[in-house]
Motif scaffolding. Structure first.
Motif, short mmCIF file in Angstrom:
data_model
loop_
_atom_site.label_atom_id
_atom_site.label_comp_id
_atom_site.label_asym_id
_atom_site.label_seq_id
_atom_site.Cartn_x
_atom_site.Cartn_y
_atom_site.Cartn_z
N THR A 111 0.82 -1.22 0.00
CA THR A 111 0.00 0.00 0.00
C THR A 111 0.85 1.26 0.00
O THR A 111 0.61 2.19 -0.77
CB THR A 111 -0.94 0.01 1.22
N GLU A 112 1.89 1.28 0.85
CA GLU A 112 2.72 2.48 0.96
C GLU A 112 3.61 2.70 -0.26
O GLU A 112 4.10 3.80 -0.51
CB GLU A 112 3.58 2.43 2.22
N GLU A 113 3.83 1.63 -1.03
CA GLU A 113 4.69 1.74 -2.21
C GLU A 113 3.95 2.25 -3.44
O GLU A 113 4.56 2.72 -4.39
CB GLU A 113 5.31 0.38 -2.54
N ARG A 114 2.64 2.16 -3.41
CA ARG A 114 1.87 2.49 -4.60
C ARG A 114 2.00 3.97 -4.97
O ARG A 114 2.20 4.31 -6.14
CB ARG A 114 0.39 2.13 -4.40
N ASP A 115 1.90 4.83 -3.97
CA ASP A 115 1.99 6.26 -4.26
C ASP A 115 3.35 6.64 -4.81
O ASP A 115 3.45 7.38 -5.80
CB ASP A 115 1.70 7.08 -2.99
N THR B 72 1.37 -4.18 -9.52
CA THR B 72 0.17 -4.87 -9.06
C THR B 72 0.01 -4.70 -7.55
O THR B 72 0.95 -4.36 -6.84
CB THR B 72 0.24 -6.38 -9.38
N GLY B 73 -1.19 -4.98 -7.09
CA GLY B 73 -1.45 -4.91 -5.65
C GLY B 73 -2.69 -5.71 -5.30
O GLY B 73 -3.54 -5.96 -6.17
N VAL B 74 -2.77 -6.14 -4.05
CA VAL B 74 -3.95 -6.84 -3.57
C VAL B 74 -4.31 -6.27 -2.21
O VAL B 74 -3.44 -6.05 -1.36
CB VAL B 74 -3.71 -8.37 -3.50
#
Length: 284
Positions: free
Chosen positions: A114-118, A155-157
């Motif tokens: 989550t913190e890496e997405r931004d 990608t993310g989940v």
């Protein structure tokens, strides 16, 4: 230093008096004529000041000028050497670019927390991670398969979802002249043009496991270790093709189409040869 009216002796023109000077030129009135010389260079071999105190001060100026000249020459030599090394590296880089052989799995998918997405989308780069063991433990991973033809899939989940719900968040081609085997810091920067981030609505329709499959365990959808893995060039083309179909805005659709066309050209993929997605999720 004021040298006006100071007496001097020139090896050829005899005794004279200084009538004018600046940082680069000195004028001396001899018996029958006025001569101009380069200052302070002329004092090194041809001209002598009568005033010993001023002559001593001038020697310091000459020495300082000589030191500056040597530093400037050294700087030029260092710049010349740096230019030579850069040129050699450039030739090596161009050779690697020219002789690159396509690997069938030269695309990379990242698991973004989550913190890496931004940061991934604001900085448009990802970090390949740290080597966990061996002689290179603690050093950044080299994404050795990545080249001009490579794209990075983000990608993310969600934490309350299962792995099969992993969504595609965005994708970018690597920077124009990126060569993975030369990547020392582990950072994989994005291409200046071919990059895109999906909206929440679009991402909700793009499941990663529709495309990806572990051929050894085709029924399993697991990501047990690591932050990234390589995958097939054709799978990335399938993903880009499906993103095109999501776009309702004509301009956005055109941009993704250009992305897809560029990717297929770089990876020698044609529409006719591209198979339909057949990932692990499609096989359930």
């Amino acid at each position: 230093m004021n040298l006006i009216d100071k007496k001097v002796t020139h090896k050829r023109f005899g005794t004279g008096s200084i009538v004018e000077h600046n940082d680069s030129i000195i004028e001396i009135h001899f018996a029958t004529e006025i001569k101009k010389f380069v200052f302070p260079d002329v004092f090194a071999k041809h001209l002598e000041l009568h005033d010993k105190s001023v002559a001593h001060s001038l020697e310091k100026v000459i020495q300082e000028r000589e030191n500056e000249r040597k530093e400037e020459e050294l700087k030029k030599e260092e710049e010349k050497e740096l230019h030579r090394k850069k040129h050699e590296l450039r030739l090596e880089h161009e050779k690697l670019m020219k002789n690159h052989k396509l690997h069938p799995q030269s695309q990379m998918v990242f698991w973004c927390d989550t913190e890496e997405r931004d940061s991934a989308f604001s900085e448009w780069k990802v970090f390949s991670g740290i080597i966990k063991s061996g002689t290179n433990k603690g050093q950044p991973n080299k994404p050795s398969r990545l080249h001009q033809n490579s794209a990075v899939l983000l990608t993310g989940v969600d934490s309350n979802k299962s792995e099969e719900d992993r969504r595609i968040l965005g994708v970018y081609m690597v920077e124009e002249e990126f060569i993975g085997k030369h990547c020392e810091d582990g950072n994989i920067p994005a291409h200046s043009v071919y990059r895109l981030q999906l909206s929440e609505e679009e991402s909700a329709q793009m499941f990663f496991w529709n495309y990806y499959v572990n051929e050894k365990f085709p029924d399993k959808m697991t990501w047990n270790t690591g932050k990234h893995r390589y995958f097939d060039n054709s799978w990335m083309a399938q993903i880009l093709q499906d993103i095109i179909s999501l776009k309702n805005d004509s301009e956005e659709r055109k941009q993704v189409q250009q992305f897809y066309d560029h990717f297929c050209k770089m990876n020698h993929i044609t529409d006719q040869e591209l198979p339909k997605p057949n990932g692990a999720l499609m096989r359930k």
